[in-house]
Design a protein around this motif. Sequence first.
Motif, mmCIF file in Angstrom:
data_model
loop_
_atom_site.group_PDB
_atom_site.id
_atom_site.type_symbol
_atom_site.label_atom_id
_atom_site.label_comp_id
_atom_site.label_asym_id
_atom_site.label_seq_id
_atom_site.Cartn_x
_atom_site.Cartn_y
_atom_site.Cartn_z
ATOM 1 N N LYS A 66 0.847 -1.203 0.000
ATOM 2 C CA LYS A 66 0.000 0.000 0.000
ATOM 3 C C LYS A 66 0.874 1.241 0.000
ATOM 4 O O LYS A 66 2.026 1.221 0.427
ATOM 5 C CB LYS A 66 -0.910 0.009 1.229
ATOM 6 N N LYS A 80 -5.983 0.802 5.296
ATOM 7 C CA LYS A 80 -6.114 -0.641 5.085
ATOM 8 C C LYS A 80 -6.318 -1.396 6.400
ATOM 9 O O LYS A 80 -5.439 -1.449 7.251
ATOM 10 C CB LYS A 80 -4.869 -1.151 4.369
ATOM 11 N N ASN A 102 -7.862 0.957 -2.242
ATOM 12 C CA ASN A 102 -6.755 0.331 -1.537
ATOM 13 C C ASN A 102 -6.072 -0.734 -2.391
ATOM 14 O O ASN A 102 -4.896 -0.625 -2.721
ATOM 15 C CB ASN A 102 -7.232 -0.276 -0.222
ATOM 16 N N THR A 158 -5.193 1.526 -6.337
ATOM 17 C CA THR A 158 -5.104 2.889 -5.811
ATOM 18 C C THR A 158 -4.692 3.870 -6.904
ATOM 19 O O THR A 158 -4.541 3.514 -8.070
ATOM 20 C CB THR A 158 -4.134 2.938 -4.615
#
Length: 890
Positions: free
Chosen positions: A186, A270, A310, A313
Amino acid sequence: MKDAQPNTIYLKDYIAPAYNIIKTDLTFDLYEDYADVTSRLTIEKATAGSDAPLVLDGQDLELLSLKIEGKAVVEGNYSITDEQLTIRHVPNIFVLECVTRIKPQDNTSLEGLYKSKKMFCTQCEAEGFRKITYYLDRPDVMSEFQTTVKADKVRYPVLLSNGNKISEGSIDGGRHWVSWHDPHKKPCYLFALVAGDLVNIDETFITQSGRDVLLRIFVEEKDKAKCDHAMISLKKAMKWDEKVYGREYDLELFMIVAVDDFNMGAMENKGLNIFNSSCVLASPETTTDESFQSVEGIVAHEYFHNWSGNRVTCRDWFQLSLKEGFTVFRDAEFSADMGSRTVKRVEDVNLLRTHQFAEDAGPMAHPVQPSSFIEISNFYTLTVYEKGAEVVRMIHSLLGSELFRKGSDLYFDRHDGCAVTIDEFVQAMADVSGRDFTQFKRWYSQAGTPRLKIKGLYDAEAKTYRLDISQSCPPTPESEQKFPFHIPMAIGLVGKDGPLNCLLSDDKNPSVGDTFVLEITEAKQSFVFNDVMEAPVPSLFRNFSAPVKVTFDYSLEDLQRLVAKDSDGFCRWDASQQIAVRVIKDVMIALGNEPAPSVNEALLVAQRQLVLQAKDAAQGASEQDLQMLAYAMTLPSEEYLAETQSIVDIESTHHARVRVKRKLATLLYQDYLDIYKVLASPQPFKVDAASIAQRKLKNTVLSYLVSSGKQDAIDLCYKQFVTADNMTDELAALTEIVHSTSSAAKTIQADCLDEFYRKWESETLVINRWFGVQASDPNPGSLNRVKQLLEHEVFDASNPNKLRALVGGFCGRNIIGFHDRSGDGYEFLTEQILILDTKNPQIASRLLTPLTRWKKFDDQRQALMKKALERIQNETNLSKDVFEVVSKSL
């Protein structure tokens, strides 16, 4: 920002990162007066052998140590500015260890790591992570995170971060630690940390593949009983996303934390969503129906981000609507499925027309995909969110549900784990449908609200009906010239007895029916309907199929036909609003010449029809949607009426609307009273669509009753205030009493406000409502009351919710008070902005919005508003947030 103007960032200048961060290992040592952050980053050059220096973002950081592969970086090999750490001559792949010291307790911006009361928490979107440690703070750098949090065990028994808990233990000195691992790569804007004395409620959700997911909501002990609705909403959202989009949750644990001090509504970090407490806590005693529905929608929105935001993205912040527009569309569809689809559509369009259209017409107008910005926080706007959702909705309308689902499946599968662009989302839709979206993508690149002029011509002999359509779009700051949009217009033809079946003459796709979707792609275009057996009234943009402004020469009789006979609920509501707008404007014009101008009979007839339908429905004689009837009966707001005027006439708008409402209240008083009595009968409180609709209609007719000024109506309203068993009814009654101009209400206003405060002084969110009711009071003297409330013992100028309730309530929702000809309202807002800008620039720039619309007002007000903006602009050390808004406004 007098001496140094901040830089503008352009989409066209995007360059892929020179370095990637493969793994991020963070350790937080939290103390009462500081926090030490140790980051161990496994970094790799994007191009091996490149001699590009490593440039990391950092702000308000104290660097304690810096090592590469365990060895200290010598001073000559790195340099530090206020915003960056630059390291030269680094290997192709290496571990960078950096220790920084920060002061969360002094962080009033509420970005990065900060303290909310006794709790540590984070907000890293958009660029808050750089206030925690030096990092490549951009969304296209995706890394696997492991986080260890250390803190005092008594003060902070709960230590949270993203992903799954992997280990925990104790440390000497009464401290403890917990480690978390997120297996999904992420960007750092999705990082989260919370440390506090919290309790939790737990549930389990079984996914469609049979996995158990632990759901956990953390709150302060006093709020534990207010979590059930959010938990129910979360489980509904998870089930809906599996059914409608085939998306399953991907971790063992999903957590929500309620935080009192938060700049936004909620954040989709997240596995660890952090929520403004106003967007998660709910109980019948303290929460209105509107807030119950808002909590359900926001919980769903943040959960849906797990995939649309997420797992897939944004490549850069110019792509913000890639995640937000798509996810707002998803949460709107979820809410429509949970309640009334027509009501949800009306609510969303009301917001869009009143506020987003105003944004499109103002100095901060920007495309759904902006081409430049100074401060990205200024682009978390209705254009990116709500208009972005409308653009996705148009794609859905053009493709249909089945193809749209195939397109979303392809998008998620193709780009899972990637940072991508809006173009890639649209391309997935093009690939599954074979459609060319080249022209359609102008919705993303062109700012402004398209305007359509439509004329209809009926040929009684040929039994044809022709629509001639022209489209245009006014100039906006980024572009004078606008090219034609691709606009889907859902349309039906309505006869004397209802919808007409007819034939659409289209060589490519002739069709028969009572609803058609016309694709408007040219500056001028015509469509012909055959087999039209009587002169019709066109029902245009059914379900508001595109975010446009329409000019069509409807007569009042045409609009009355749509109200009575159209099969589209949105268009029936819209026609009722158009009648009211016309009648109110007629009264506005007459106010200058007549002491008591008359109200056009057309509105009285339309309102009487609605009232009779509502009476039948309330008594169970029909199955019409009570909430939809309530919306149709409600006059357009002063904000919307202002948006329909080229130059806003503040006083006439306010007084004409008041006069029209009072006229309706007087003529239909007994009918309103009959409806109220039926719906006011005691019944158990429920948060379901039917109960919410009943309360909505009941409080709508109560508002009309109070507008009559009669003593009996005030008595009825006061009785509801003191006997209500839910916040919806109690707050509605309080608002009517406080905002009333009648002498009967004035005698009890102060006592009611005192009684409400004493009852709810321990409930922070309820007291914010109390502030808001007084701030939005249109009666004279509201500004003085607001200034007094700034000094109230429970007002906290560092809390965004209280600022939005009191300062935002007056400046944004009290048009007649804020725009007083004296200019006192403008001076008040200027003072608040200058104070707030030194503490929380995000909130300062958002509260500034009412001043940016200065060109919409008369010469006197324009001069005063411009003077206020110039005063702000001339302030030294202005934040980027406020500088951008002010400079563009002037």
